[in-house]
Write an enzyme that holds these catalytic residues in place. Structure first.
Site, mmCIF file in Angstrom:
data_model
loop_
_atom_site.group_PDB
_atom_site.id
_atom_site.type_symbol
_atom_site.label_atom_id
_atom_site.label_comp_id
_atom_site.label_asym_id
_atom_site.label_seq_id
_atom_site.Cartn_x
_atom_site.Cartn_y
_atom_site.Cartn_z
ATOM 1 C CD GLU A 1 -4.022 -5.769 2.245
ATOM 2 O OE1 GLU A 1 -4.855 -5.115 2.897
ATOM 3 O OE2 GLU A 1 -2.797 -5.633 2.381
ATOM 4 C CD GLU A 18 -3.081 -1.161 2.108
ATOM 5 O OE1 GLU A 18 -2.899 -0.530 3.168
ATOM 6 O OE2 GLU A 18 -4.122 -1.788 1.867
ATOM 7 C CG ASN A 59 -13.160 -6.573 15.760
ATOM 8 O OD1 ASN A 59 -12.073 -6.980 16.182
ATOM 9 N ND2 ASN A 59 -14.284 -7.255 15.903
ATOM 10 C CG ASP A 102 -1.243 3.451 15.455
ATOM 11 O OD1 ASP A 102 -2.148 3.413 16.319
ATOM 12 O OD2 ASP A 102 -1.359 2.919 14.337
HETATM 13 CA CA CA Z 1 -11.290 -8.018 18.266
#
Ligand code: CA
Length: 685
Positions: A327, A225, A342, A418
């Protein structure tokens, strides 16, 4: 290069039997034994390949030859090539297994993951490679701790199942994507020339290790990417140099090994058509040697299937390149399996609810449009990345030890902003094709069902969104049936619905507003229709979208011709057209329409304007002339592109028979610009 050369010499020496024992031949090693990556090389004199042969296939799946009975419906893709890539990225599998994850087939039997994937029709495996995903003490950063050695082991297991391998070099020590392209620690302070040789050397060495483990490498991604750059390099010309160096390394290994290995460039955000085509053009201009233009395509992020298809087709047409979806994925649930949130809570694409059926349909549809584009195939991303256990507290130690979460605390020095802050578990468990306990979902079989489809019970996947517009004062008419998305899209029959009386009564047809009307469908599903009661607009061609402009009068008093009807959706509030003004000279014009009203009474007027550079003395306003009365909105201040300003006049008293005109006056400095759109004039009752 030098190290590789010495290595080859040592291996030749070993094979000739003079300097030590013959290394284990991976082809004859017992299934399940792990070869040591990089320790095996079969080299003979002359031009013979300098790498080990592909590991022998020890597991062969039997795939369907006709539509199978199943609990989910999969529509067959006509004329799908036999070698269409039905790929799966399983980069975390080793970390998962080391964490105690056990995979089961749909029947609940514990089996090797690759056996299950082969049975499901997967024919290609993708694996990411990070240069050195470890801190100074050797603790893994997580996300599978995907180093060269793991890629080699995964590649061998794939080959034993007759699957090719796509090697995805991130050229980073951890995640590389459009947001991050950090250089590997060892390359951090290298000049571009040195990085160029480093990327070539690393690519060669890593590929030899992976090939020597017995992997059947079919393609190699030179970066992941890389929209913004690669390994900490962002300058276009430098990025192209690095890609060329990496590509040349792949070519050298392929030639040396006597294998056909495709070179893949990999980008994302195909929804930005212009930028994607520009990337392909840039590669061409710099003469980067590659075979496959790869993209990530997640339908919840990257626009329509049709657009993805047309962009890939265009790249093939313009540059003669192959294309591939490197992907894709879709959630089967909005639940979270390990108390680590998620990445995508809910898919949210219309017609694809978060369900096993919709996950399979989404994957099938990606494959369908990829095939329409002439692409090589698709790779489902991390379809086997499941929770290692259900609770965060019990999982944390496991994630830290084996790297089965998306990041560990040890990544803090490398990615302090991050991963080092938000490290934890699996952010993809709701997009896996295995449930939270590691049992295969029916959707996993979509790969083998792409050719002949399935026979399955008809199922309503989702109701189509119902949006109705109704003119003010008109009786509200609700439909008797509503449209739905079936798992089998060839069925189009609507479903009867009973609208809720109280909910209907709450709609005031005399008040312009948006209402939600509830109903119960024949199958028991509760649905809500959106009803918009709209004012009757007495302005004709209010948004300039009709060709007839005869109702509009333009009086231009400026020193240049400053106005036109412009077709440009980005400059229009709705539709494609808007009334545009711009001049290099002083701007002074009036845009006006005489209205035809059914009766006297109270009315309101509205217009929308965006623009800028009109000068501090600009005078822009909406007005209504009503007999000899003049109503004005007062000055409208413009504040930039797409910053729409709404001008409104309320309580306009119209007497029976009066002449009524609505208009906008604009007096602005030279080089002022803007657009006017969507006039309204409606009754206030
Ligand atoms: Ca999870």
């Amino acid at each position: 290069m030098i190290r590789k050369f010495l290595w080859t010499v040592l291996c030749i020496c070993a094979f000739l039997g003079g300097c030590g024992e013959k290394p284990a031949d991976p082809q004859t090693a017992a299934p399940g034994t792990e070869p040591q990556a990089g320790t095996v090389a079969s080299v003979s004199e002359g031009n013979a390949p300098a790498v080990s042969p592909v590991a022998a296939q020890s597991y062969t799946a039997v795939l369907p030859e006709a539509a199978e009975e199943a609990e989910i419906f999969v529509e067959a893709i006509p004329a799908l090539p036999e070698d269409f890539i039905r790929g799966m990225d399983v980069s975390t599998v080793i970390a998962e297994e080391e964490s105690g994850v056990v995979y089961r087939d749909a029947a609940g039997t514990e089996r090797d993951l690759f056996d299950i994937l082969a049975d499901a029709g997967v024919n290609y495996i993708r694996v990411r490679v990070w240069n050195d995903p470890y801190d100074a003490e050797g603790h893994g950063y997580g996300g599978g701790n995907c180093d060269v050695e793991k890629a080699a082991r995964i590649g061998r297991r794939a080959a034993e199942h007759g699957m090719k391998l796509a090697v995805d070099f991130h050229y980073s020590d951890f995640w590389a994507d459009p947001g991050k392209q950090y250089a590997p620690k060892a390359w951090a302070r290298k000049r571009i020339e040195d990085k160029e040789s480093a990327i070539g050397e690393f690519t060669e060495e890593a590929l030899y290790s992976i090939l020597n483990a017995g992997a059947d490498v079919g393609m190699v991604q030179i970066g992941n990417e890389i929209n913004k750059g690669v390994c900490g390099t962002y300058e276009e010309a430098d990025v192209m140099r690095l890609l060329s160096a990496a590509s040349a390394a792949v070519r050298r290994v392929a030639e040396d090994a006597g294998r056909e290995i495709g070179v893949v460039v990999h980008y994302t955000s195909v929804d930005d058509t212009e930028a994607t085509l520009r990337r392909a053009k840039t590669l061409e201009e710099y003469g980067v040697d590659y075979d496959i233009f790869g993209i990530s395509y997640y339908s919840y992020w990257h626009g329509s299937f049709e657009n993805m298809c047309s962009v890939l087709k265009e790249i093939s047409r313009l540059y003669g390149k192959k294309t591939c979806i490197m992907e894709t994925a879709y959630p089967y649930t909005s639940e979270d399996g390990d108390e680590n949130g998620n990445s995508v809570g809910s898919g949210g694409v219309e017609g694809y609810p978060d369900s096993v059926q919709a996950q399979a349909k989404n994957c099938r549809d990606v494959a369908y449009y990829a095939n329409e584009a002439g692409a090589l195939g698709i790779f489902y991303w991390e379809g086997a990345w499941v929770p290692v256990g259900s609770s965060r507290s019990s999982n944390e130690a496991v994630w830290e030890q084996h790297g089965s979460g998306w990041a560990s605390s040890y990544s803090v020095d490398y990615d302090p902003r991050d991963a080092g802050q938000y490290y934890g578990g699996c952010a993809w468990d709701n997009q896996a094709m295995f449930d939270f306990s590691g049992r295969a979902l029916p959707s996993l079989n979509v790969f083998k069902w792409l050719y002949h489809g399935t026979k399955a019970p008809l199922q309503v996947m989702a109701f189509k969104e119902l949006y109705l517009e109704s003119g003010i004062g008109e009786p509200l008419e609700m439909p008797e049936t509503v449209e739905v998305y079936y798992n089998d899209p060839s069925v189009t029959e609507g479903i009867k619905v009973e609208w809720d009386a109280a909910s209907l009564a709450a709609v005031d047809v005399n008040a312009a507003d948006t209402y939600g009307v509830k109903g119960i469908a024949a199958d028991g599903t509760e649905i809500t229709a959106t009803v918009k009661v709209m004012n009757i607009n007495y302005v004709k061609n209010p948004g300039f979208d009709e060709a007839d402009m005869s109702m509009w009068k333009v009086e231009d008093n400026g020193s240049g011709n400053s106005t036109d009807v412009q077709k440009k959706a980005a400059d229009a509030l709705s539709g494609e057209n808007a009334f545009h003004f711009y001049s290099t000279e002083v701007i002074d014009f009036k845009l006006e329409q005489e209205l035809s009203l059914p009766a006297g009474g109270e009315y309101a007027a509205v217009v929308n304007i965006q623009g800028g550079d009109v000068g501090s003395d600009a005078q822009i306003c909406l007005y209504v002339e009503c007999g000899n009365k003049l109503y004005s909105s007062g000055p409208v201040k413009l504040s930039g592109w797409q910053q729409w300003q709404k001008a409104k006049i309320d309580n306009i008293a119209v007497s029976e028979g009066e002449t009524v005109k609505i208009g906008v006056t604009v007096k602005a400095a030279a080089k002022g610009w803007g657009t006017i759109d969507d006039f309204e004039f409606y009754s206030l009752k």
